[in-house]
Motif scaffolding. Structure first.
Motif, PDB file in Angstrom:
ATOM      1  N   LEU A   1      -7.796  -6.443 -12.238  1.00 58.15           N
ATOM      2  CA  LEU A   1      -6.887  -6.193 -11.113  1.00 58.15           C
ATOM      3  C   LEU A   1      -7.389  -6.914  -9.867  1.00 58.15           C
ATOM      4  N   ALA A   2      -6.561  -7.795  -9.327  1.00 58.86           N
ATOM      5  CA  ALA A   2      -6.912  -8.515  -8.099  1.00 58.86           C
ATOM      6  C   ALA A   2      -6.705  -7.585  -6.907  1.00 58.86           C
TER       7      ALA A   2
ATOM      8  N   GLN B   1       0.225  -7.057  -1.646  1.00 57.68           N
ATOM      9  CA  GLN B   1      -0.709  -7.755  -2.527  1.00 57.68           C
ATOM     10  C   GLN B   1      -1.235  -6.817  -3.608  1.00 57.68           C
ATOM     11  N   TYR B   2      -1.551  -5.588  -3.208  1.00 60.36           N
ATOM     12  CA  TYR B   2      -2.015  -4.599  -4.185  1.00 60.36           C
ATOM     13  C   TYR B   2      -0.940  -4.341  -5.249  1.00 60.36           C
TER      14      TYR B   2
ATOM     15  N   VAL C   1     -11.371   1.624 -12.364  1.00 64.70           N
ATOM     16  CA  VAL C   1     -10.220   2.452 -11.983  1.00 64.70           C
ATOM     17  C   VAL C   1     -10.429   2.996 -10.569  1.00 64.70           C
ATOM     18  N   PHE C   2     -11.644   3.461 -10.297  1.00 63.67           N
ATOM     19  CA  PHE C   2     -11.951   3.966  -8.962  1.00 63.67           C
ATOM     20  C   PHE C   2     -11.895   2.853  -7.913  1.00 63.67           C
ATOM     21  N   ASP C   3     -12.327   1.644  -8.288  1.00 64.16           N
ATOM     22  CA  ASP C   3     -12.251   0.516  -7.362  1.00 64.16           C
ATOM     23  C   ASP C   3     -10.804   0.264  -6.933  1.00 64.16           C
ATOM     24  N   ALA C   4      -9.879   0.350  -7.895  1.00 66.99           N
ATOM     25  CA  ALA C   4      -8.464   0.140  -7.586  1.00 66.99           C
ATOM     26  C   ALA C   4      -7.935   1.227  -6.661  1.00 66.99           C
ATOM     27  N   GLU C   5      -8.282   2.486  -6.951  1.00 67.64           N
ATOM     28  CA  GLU C   5      -7.818   3.582  -6.113  1.00 67.64           C
ATOM     29  C   GLU C   5      -8.407   3.479  -4.709  1.00 67.64           C
ATOM     30  N   GLU C   6      -9.686   3.150  -4.625  1.00 65.28           N
ATOM     31  CA  GLU C   6     -10.337   3.002  -3.327  1.00 65.28           C
ATOM     32  C   GLU C   6      -9.639   1.927  -2.494  1.00 65.28           C
TER      33      GLU C   6
ATOM     34  N   VAL D   1      -0.944   9.681   2.579  1.00 66.87           N
ATOM     35  CA  VAL D   1      -1.576   8.471   2.052  1.00 66.87           C
ATOM     36  C   VAL D   1      -1.629   8.533   0.527  1.00 66.87           C
ATOM     37  N   VAL D   2      -2.104   9.652  -0.008  1.00 72.71           N
ATOM     38  CA  VAL D   2      -2.217   9.799  -1.462  1.00 72.71           C
ATOM     39  C   VAL D   2      -0.829   9.762  -2.101  1.00 72.71           C
ATOM     40  N   GLU D   3       0.141  10.460  -1.512  1.00 75.66           N
ATOM     41  CA  GLU D   3       1.501  10.469  -2.060  1.00 75.66           C
ATOM     42  C   GLU D   3       2.098   9.070  -2.070  1.00 75.66           C
ATOM     43  N   THR D   4       1.872   8.308  -1.003  1.00 76.53           N
ATOM     44  CA  THR D   4       2.457   6.974  -0.901  1.00 76.53           C
ATOM     45  C   THR D   4       1.881   6.035  -1.942  1.00 76.53           C
ATOM     46  N   VAL D   5       0.574   6.089  -2.152  1.00 74.07           N
ATOM     47  CA  VAL D   5      -0.034   5.252  -3.184  1.00 74.07           C
ATOM     48  C   VAL D   5       0.542   5.601  -4.553  1.00 74.07           C
ATOM     49  N   ARG D   6       0.743   6.879  -4.812  1.00 75.99           N
ATOM     50  CA  ARG D   6       1.330   7.284  -6.095  1.00 75.99           C
ATOM     51  C   ARG D   6       2.759   6.760  -6.230  1.00 75.99           C
TER      52      ARG D   6
END
Length: 282
Positions: free
Chosen positions: A97-98, A112-113, A141-146, A162-167
């Motif tokens: 994952l870039a 970009q993400y 996986v944690f790197d992507a979430e971070e 923030v968490v809801e928006t990423v989901r």
């Protein structure tokens, strides 16, 4: 261990330390006996290659061993079983994952993400078969979430938002990727690509479609809203980002939410972890 059981996407058992620790700690190096015929990385890469080509159900200890020209028991010196192998496969895939540049402002960084996540799911469509609520406790996986959380952390949104928006972004991208994977499968099965499929439906539009029954669709058609023949294979999230921009603007106007800095968090980190893991008894 019997390798003939029906493969499953992932185990629903709670993760134990024996399951997630190998994802973080390098395997011990033994100086005794013969050197192993294959490495753990080779085992995981072979499993990923099988899943990329034939889907996650095609991955078993036996099929991976066969692809490496070793016995199935050789694999068990690297992974205890299929669940642990799938965990390692997910971590290996997420390494591709870039991640966005940390210096970008939130909108280009989030775009970009999203495109990086889209490419990940297009390259490894078997990831769509996993329960995303129970992804392995793995470093990549944690790197992507971070990276995703960092994009929105100081925009003024609350921590929960923030968490809801990423989901929401992840689910939107996964939905597009799932549709594209289904289109790929239909094209392979029927030998007809997306454009050819719709070009062959001219008779329906000329003789059966009733504009009066579907006035909204007719109005959208009149302005070319359905003209993108490559729609299943492009990621379109500009509307989602426009909506998010309005939310961020409103949050900043109302007074941005305070999310503690990393240094502030660390002053009480150990106590907070202890309370979470061992809540006080009433």
């Amino acid at each position: 261990m019997d390798d003939a059981e029906t493969p499953v996407a992932a185990s629903s058992s709670p993760p134990s330390r024996d399951r997630f620790a190998p994802l973080w700690e390098p395997p011990p190096t033994s100086r005794r006996g013969r050197p192993p015929r294959v490495s753990r990385d080779q085992v995981v890469d072979a499993a990923v290659a099988i899943a990329d080509a034939d889907g996650l159900d095609a991955v078993s200890m036996r099929t991976v061993a066969r692809s490496l020209d070793v016995g199935a028991m050789t694999l068990y010196s690297h992974v205890p079983g299929r669940d642990e192998l799938v965990d390692a496969m997910v971590d290996r895939a997420y390494a591709d994952l870039a991640l966005p540049d940390a210096d970008l402002s939130w909108r280009p960084a989030l775009e970009q993400y999203a495109h990086g996540y889209w490419s990940l799911l297009r390259d490894h469509p078997w990831l769509l078969d996993l329960n995303t609520w129970r992804l392995p406790l793995a470093p990549h996986v944690f790197d992507a979430e971070e990276a995703a959380y960092r994009i929105l952390l100081d925009t003024g949104l609350s921590g929960t938002r923030v968490v809801e928006t990423v989901r929401i972004v992840n689910n939107t991208v996964a939905g597009f990727a799932r549709a594209a994977a289904a289109e790929d499968a239909d094209a392979r099965a029927h030998g007809t690509d997306y454009a050819s499929y719709w070009e062959a439906s001219t008779d329906f539009w000329e003789h059966l479609f009733d504009p009066a029954r579907y006035p909204s669709m007719t109005r959208l058609w009149s302005v070319g809203a359905f003209d993108s023949s490559s729609m299943p294979f492009d990621l379109h999230i500009s509307g989602l980002l426009d909506t998010l921009e309005l939310l961020i603007d409103r949050a900043q106007a109302d007074g941005p939410a305070h999310i503690p800095t990393y240094e502030e968090c660390m002053t009480h980190y150990d106590d907070r972890v202890a309370d979470e893991l061992h809540p006080p008894q009433p």
